[in-house]
Enzyme design. Structure first.
Site, short mmCIF file in Angstrom:
data_model
loop_
_atom_site.label_atom_id
_atom_site.label_comp_id
_atom_site.label_asym_id
_atom_site.label_seq_id
_atom_site.Cartn_x
_atom_site.Cartn_y
_atom_site.Cartn_z
CE LYS A 118 -4.73 0.97 4.91
NZ LYS A 118 -5.33 1.14 6.29
CE LYS A 147 1.10 5.91 11.78
NZ LYS A 147 1.44 4.58 11.71
N1 GLU Z 1 -5.36 1.80 10.28
C1 GLU Z 1 -5.78 2.77 10.42
C2 GLU Z 1 -6.76 3.57 8.96
O1 GLU Z 1 -7.07 2.92 7.74
C3 GLU Z 1 -4.85 3.91 11.51
C4 GLU Z 1 -3.07 3.92 10.45
C5 GLU Z 1 -2.25 4.63 11.36
O2 GLU Z 1 -2.94 5.19 12.58
O3 GLU Z 1 -1.72 4.81 10.35
O4 GLU Z 1 -6.98 5.20 9.16
#
Ligand code: GLU
Length: 430
Positions: free
Chosen positions: A104, A68
């Site tokens: 990511k 995630k």
């Molecule tokens: N990009 C956000 C983070 O760095 C959210 C990631 C998400 O919601 O999966 O936490």
């Protein structure tokens, strides 16, 4: 982000491992991303020419569940940075006790140079190239730097076209009209605000007597600023990539947000001395370095990584730093600030509100049962407060920084999962 971002990120985990009894194998597993995808995305530009963009997706770990984490659009996106950011997501999800691992990705692009239609074509192209790499059970992207809910909506739609099935749980941070969760947009800021409130309680702070400077004024920073201002804190400085503004008596945050979102640069919103007596009163123009060095109670870096490093850490005068951005402090900065007893609420805790409500969105998509805003906010606030307090207890018990304590908490959970899979302790009968 500088070179070897992933290696540097892992060092913080190895340091924390000194304080927790986890199987050595846990670290071994976490030292390598489980899978990496690198793609070329051809995009037809508005002028008829073809441009090829480079995109990446890193799945760091699925020890605790599907990977995630966000997708960012930024000229400096590269594989090493994505690995570090994916690793932080693994830790973030572990700390928040979410059933997710870390991932990511992103595209090396300056989205401000692209038209809306070009961004749509790029986003759809990226999803097509990611093919089976992502999915609601395997890897679930979300917004990150310079991506937003509209882009997530396009991506969800493109995934539905490719797979032949509409599966909203493949991506989070979507518009509410397309299966997003209420409260997701402001979730990162709200989570950070809960951290502020917990700290204030512990320190017996009165909001009205405390000042806050915020570096960056994107989605997370705006939600945080609004909630803090509503609670009575003085937001004395904000900035964006074009520069910053300072006003000793604090800004009217709603007005700032409106102006900024009408397309204005923070820099152009400032007023100099007597020249401006509007609702904001006199404000002074400052640059980003000056903002970081302001005499405030709380400093909130909410933009990009490594903005406080060995060179400017000694200039920081705030008592508390809340890291709304990912990785805003370098290791050198961390050490320098720790020596000076400056409390740092680390990114993997402070900005975890976003992924927490992403988890709620994923749950809602999979059950088809959509929650009211009160439920989302209440569950987020309770979870944030609980995990914040856990990190503080670990920090006190071991007499270590909150950052180190956050990694200890992450390692405890990741270690338990590794243990449950069976480690050499089991197989050697030890
Ligand atoms: N990009 C956000 C983070 O760095 C959210 C990631 C998400 O919601 O999966 O936490």
């Amino acid at each position: 982000m500088t070179d070897q971002a992933f290696e540097r990120a892992l060092k913080r985990l190895d340091d924390a491992a000194e304080h927790v009894d986890v199987p050595e194998e846990t670290l071994q597993r976490l030292h390598f991303p489980r899978a990496v995808l690198s793609v070329a995305i051809p995009v037809r530009m508005d002028d008829g020419k073809l441009r090829v963009f480079h995109g990446y997706r890193v799945q760091h770990s699925n020890l605790l569940g599907p990977c995630k984490g966000g997708l960012r659009y930024h000229p400096e996106v590269d594989l090493d940075e994505c690995k570090a950011l994916a690793f932080w997501m693994t830790c973030k999800c572990a700390i928040m006790e979410l059933p997710f691992g870390g991932g990511k990705g992103g595209v090396a692009v300056d989205p401000k140079q692209l038209s809306m239609l070009e961004i749509e074509r790029l986003s759809r192209g990226f999803i097509r190239q990611m093919g089976n790499f992502i999915g609601p059970e395997t890897d679930i992207p979300a917004p990150d730097v310079y991506t937003n809910e509209r882009i997530m909506g396009w991506m969800m739609d493109e995934y539905a076209h490719s797979s032949g099935r509409r599966e909203p749980g493949v991506i989070t941070g979507k518009p509410v009209a397309l299966g997003g969760s209420v409260g997701r947009t402001e979730a990162t800021g709200r989570g950070g605000f809960v951290c502020l409130e917990r700290l204030a309680k512990a320190r017996d702070w009165k909001a009205e007597e405390r000042s806050i400077a915020i570096q960056g004024f994107g989605n997370a920073a705006q939600a945080f600023a609004r909630l803090a201002a509503e609670a009575g804190y003085k937001i004395v400085a904000v900035s964006d990539s074009g520069g910053g503004i300072y006003r000793q008596d604090g800004f009217d945050v709603d007005e700032l947000i409106d102006l900024k979102n009408q397309g204005g640069k923070i820099e152009s919103l400032y007023c100099d001395g007597s020249v401006c007596d509007g609702a904001n009163g006199a404000a002074r123009k400052i640059d980003n370095q000056q903002l970081l060095a302001l005499e405030v109670d709380v400093l909130v870096p909410a933009a990009l990584s490594d903005v406080i490093d060995g060179d400017n850490a000694d200039d920081v005068k705030a008592a508390v730093i809340i890291e709304l951005a990912n990785g805003p402090l370098s290791d050198e900065a961390d050490q320098a600030l720790e020596k000076r007893d400056i409390t740092v609420v680390p990114d993997i805790l402070a900005n975890a509100g976003g992924v927490t409500v992403s988890y709620y969105e994923w749950v809602q998509n999979r059950t088809g049962d959509y929650w009211p805003i009160e439920t989302v906010q209440e569950r987020l606030e309770q979870r944030m407060a609980r995990q914040f307090d856990r990190v503080c207890v670990i920090a006190d018990e071991h007499d270590i920084s909150m950052r180190r304590a956050a990694y200890v908490l992450a390692l405890e959970r990741l270690g338990a999962a590794a243990e449950a899979m069976g480690t050499d302790r089991l197989f050697n009968g030890a």
